[in-house]
Design a protein around this motif. Sequence first.
Motif, PDB file in Angstrom:
ATOM      1  N   LYS A  44      30.772  70.491  68.562  1.00  0.00           N
ATOM      2  CA  LYS A  44      30.815  69.024  68.584  1.00  0.00           C
ATOM      3  C   LYS A  44      29.557  68.455  67.935  1.00  0.00           C
TER       4      LYS A  44
ATOM      5  N   ALA B 244      37.343  68.435  72.182  1.00  0.00           N
ATOM      6  CA  ALA B 244      37.129  67.255  73.025  1.00  0.00           C
ATOM      7  C   ALA B 244      37.300  67.587  74.506  1.00  0.00           C
TER       8      ALA B 244
ATOM      9  N   GLU C 216      39.495  66.324  68.306  1.00  0.00           N
ATOM     10  CA  GLU C 216      40.821  66.455  68.918  1.00  0.00           C
ATOM     11  C   GLU C 216      41.647  67.523  68.195  1.00  0.00           C
TER      12      GLU C 216
ATOM     13  N   GLU D 130      33.010  57.087  63.876  1.00  0.00           N
ATOM     14  CA  GLU D 130      33.392  57.465  65.241  1.00  0.00           C
ATOM     15  C   GLU D 130      34.848  57.902  65.292  1.00  0.00           C
TER      16      GLU D 130
ATOM     17  N   ARG E  33      36.127  61.587  66.402  1.00  0.00           N
ATOM     18  CA  ARG E  33      37.110  61.754  67.496  1.00  0.00           C
ATOM     19  C   ARG E  33      38.359  62.497  67.007  1.00  0.00           C
TER      20      ARG E  33
END
Length: 186
Positions: A72, A61, A48, A40, A44
């Motif tokens: 994504k 994001a 970003e 995760e 992330r």
Amino acid sequence: MKANVKPIILQLASLIIACLLSATTYAAIDVYDFDSEQQEAQYRGLIEELRCPKCQNQNLAGSDAPIAQDLKQKTYDMVKDGRSDGEIRSYMQERYGDFISYKPPVRPSTWVLWFFPPLLLIVLLIGWFWQSKRRQLVASGENGVKVESAAAALSVAERAQLDRLLSRTDSGKEDDHDTTSLEDKK
């Protein structure tokens, strides 16, 4: 009894409309299941860092564009497959070019992006220091140029004429030989 039914029907109708309208707000939330917190965090970090090709000034994001949603999902699939950050970045750069990354690699095609801003700053600072040093030398007279006072450069006749003009101005008399043009007086 009919008077009591109308408010109930209105309340029920407004409740149904509110539920339908609020259902659309939940559609934009991405929910992904990860095997570990490390996956995760990797996901992330990548979304970003990677830029949306359509929005151009947003990362994945923060973008709701359809292509961002696809990227994504692709990033999620690659993270779930156990690919490293480098493999995912290189895949995205092969497909979308260096634009996809906020940190493009240093290579001859991106030298302008990496080296032009610092070089321009250095050139501007050198120019500014050189100009201020030059002004200091001119002001102190150390540059070899002698600046004489304007009064010393006047001849005797010119000094007499200047004194005469200044005395007329001080006494407040108007002169018939005024050298000011009519356009300047207006």
